[in-house]
Design an enzyme around this catalytic site. Structure first.
Site, mmCIF file in Angstrom:
data_model
loop_
_atom_site.group_PDB
_atom_site.id
_atom_site.type_symbol
_atom_site.label_atom_id
_atom_site.label_comp_id
_atom_site.label_asym_id
_atom_site.label_seq_id
_atom_site.Cartn_x
_atom_site.Cartn_y
_atom_site.Cartn_z
ATOM 1 N N TYR A 143 84.397 21.342 64.421
ATOM 2 C CA TYR A 143 83.545 20.262 64.107
ATOM 3 C C TYR A 143 82.011 20.643 64.464
ATOM 4 C CZ TYR A 143 81.495 15.579 63.870
ATOM 5 O OH TYR A 143 80.942 14.328 63.659
ATOM 6 N N LYS A 173 83.994 21.656 59.667
ATOM 7 C CA LYS A 173 83.426 20.200 59.425
ATOM 8 C C LYS A 173 82.020 20.632 59.683
ATOM 9 C CE LYS A 173 83.295 15.470 61.008
ATOM 10 N NZ LYS A 173 81.861 15.496 60.395
HETATM 11 C C1 LIG Z 1 75.528 11.923 62.719
HETATM 12 C C2 LIG Z 1 76.637 11.178 61.969
HETATM 13 O O1 LIG Z 1 76.842 10.193 62.383
HETATM 14 N N1 LIG Z 1 77.113 11.958 60.821
HETATM 15 C C3 LIG Z 1 77.972 11.437 60.060
HETATM 16 C C4 LIG Z 1 77.272 11.328 58.329
HETATM 17 O O2 LIG Z 1 78.443 10.623 57.484
HETATM 18 C C5 LIG Z 1 76.372 10.492 58.296
HETATM 19 O O3 LIG Z 1 76.620 9.012 59.011
HETATM 20 C C6 LIG Z 1 75.748 10.078 57.257
HETATM 21 O O4 LIG Z 1 75.420 11.265 56.490
HETATM 22 C C7 LIG Z 1 74.578 9.248 57.108
HETATM 23 O O5 LIG Z 1 73.268 9.784 57.626
HETATM 24 C C8 LIG Z 1 78.983 12.462 59.866
HETATM 25 O O6 LIG Z 1 78.760 13.497 59.622
HETATM 26 C C9 LIG Z 1 79.752 12.162 61.137
HETATM 27 C C10 LIG Z 1 81.236 12.218 61.195
HETATM 28 O O7 LIG Z 1 81.699 12.682 60.133
HETATM 29 C C11 LIG Z 1 82.027 11.656 62.184
HETATM 30 O O8 LIG Z 1 82.306 10.444 62.444
HETATM 31 O O9 LIG Z 1 82.559 12.359 62.679
#
Ligand SMILES: CC(=O)N[C@@H]([C@@H](O)[C@H](O)[C@H](O)CO)[C@@H](O)CC(=O)C(=O)O
Length: 261
Positions: A143, A173
């Site tokens: 990740y 990821k």
């Molecule tokens: C920094 C962050 O929270 N990034 C999110 C994104 O889904 C993010 O919420 C989205 O791109 C909106 O900015 C995901 O990469 C995080 C994720 O997959 C996780 O919860 O592990």
């Protein structure tokens, strides 16, 4: 070598950990949450205890219970349940990895330790390997989220020869906006069957062009249906529709970001 029942692809919802107003985990809604994802959003893969799930703010005991509940409630409904088991303590991480295997999860993912940070690729790989070894039959995903871990080791560098060290490695990821790094991960590993899961939902279309095989993100909890429409348009090479879907998703995320989170 561990091989998943099938390659992890398509959308993976990074699940929220439901809490009660008293700060306890609200296990009672997880069954409904699974049904909602599958029936309303068309999302059949989940990523538990990650950033969105606030896994690093939970105790090991809470993380175990959350993982158990998602696996139990997702049985025969979800395709794959990947548990994030990263932790600052190697032993905690190994315990969570072993536990994920015992309860029948489909994979584990690990972030880089982010307090005393690995100084180079070899140190990071050794940490990841120690965790992966605790669950030798489970597919392992790295990740990559440098903005939050502060670990700037490029994913491209990390992936170079990774399966020699971590035979269970199945994919990445990638939660970063560096499409040069992401593209090179794909380009340099074309012979492998790795899953390349993009994690910046507002830029997913660009990553699909670069070869993303799927996506893990928070917005697939509630915009899974919309994002699936974008994936379908991309698949049938209707790039104009795909772009319209991505712009629509971006407008929403932009609105949320401006509210502050
Ligand atoms: C920094 C962050 O929270 N990034 C999110 C994104 O889904 C993010 O919420 C989205 O791109 C909106 O900015 C995901 O990469 C995080 C994720 O997959 C996780 O919860 O592990």
């Amino acid at each position: 070598m561990a091989s998943p029942k099938k390659k992890l692809q398509g959308l993976v919802a990074a699940t929220i950990t439901p809490m009660t107003e008293h700060g306890e985990i609200n296990f009672s809604v997880i069954g409904q949450y699974v049904d909602y994802l599958v029936e309303e959003q068309g999302v059949k893969n989940i990523f538990v205890n990650g950033t969105t799930g606030e896994g690093l703010s939970l105790s090991v005991s809470e993380r175990r219970q959350v993982a158990e509940e998602w696996v139990a409630k997702g049985r025969n409904k979800l395709d794959q349940v990947v548990i994030h088991v990263g932790a600052l303590s190697l032993k905690d991480s190994q315990e969570l990895a072993r536990h994920a295997a015992e309860i029948g999860a489909d994979g584990i993912a690990v972030i880089a330790p982010f307090f005393l940070k690995p100084r180079n690729k070899d140190i990071l790989i050794n940490f990841l390997k120690e965790v992966a070894t605790a669950a030798p039959a489970l597919p392992f995903y790295y990740y990559h989220i440098p903005a939050l871990t502060g670990v700037k080791i490029r994913a491209e560098e990390l992936l170079d020869g990774i399966q020699d060290k971590i035979p269970t490695f199945q994919g990445l990821k990638f939660s970063d906006t560096d499409l040069l790094d992401f593209g090179q991960c794909v380009d340099q590993n074309r012979q492998q069957q790795f899953a390349f899961l993009f994690g910046v939902d507002e830029q997913l279309l660009s990553a699909l062009v670069m070869g993303a095989t799927g996506a893990v993100g928070s917005t697939y909890n509630y915009m899974g249906k919309k994002t699936n429409q974008m994936l379908e348009a991309f698949e049938r090479k209707d790039f104009s529709s795909a772009l319209n879907h991505q712009f629509c998703i971006q407008r929403f995320i932009n609105f949320v970001l401006k509210l502050g989170r």
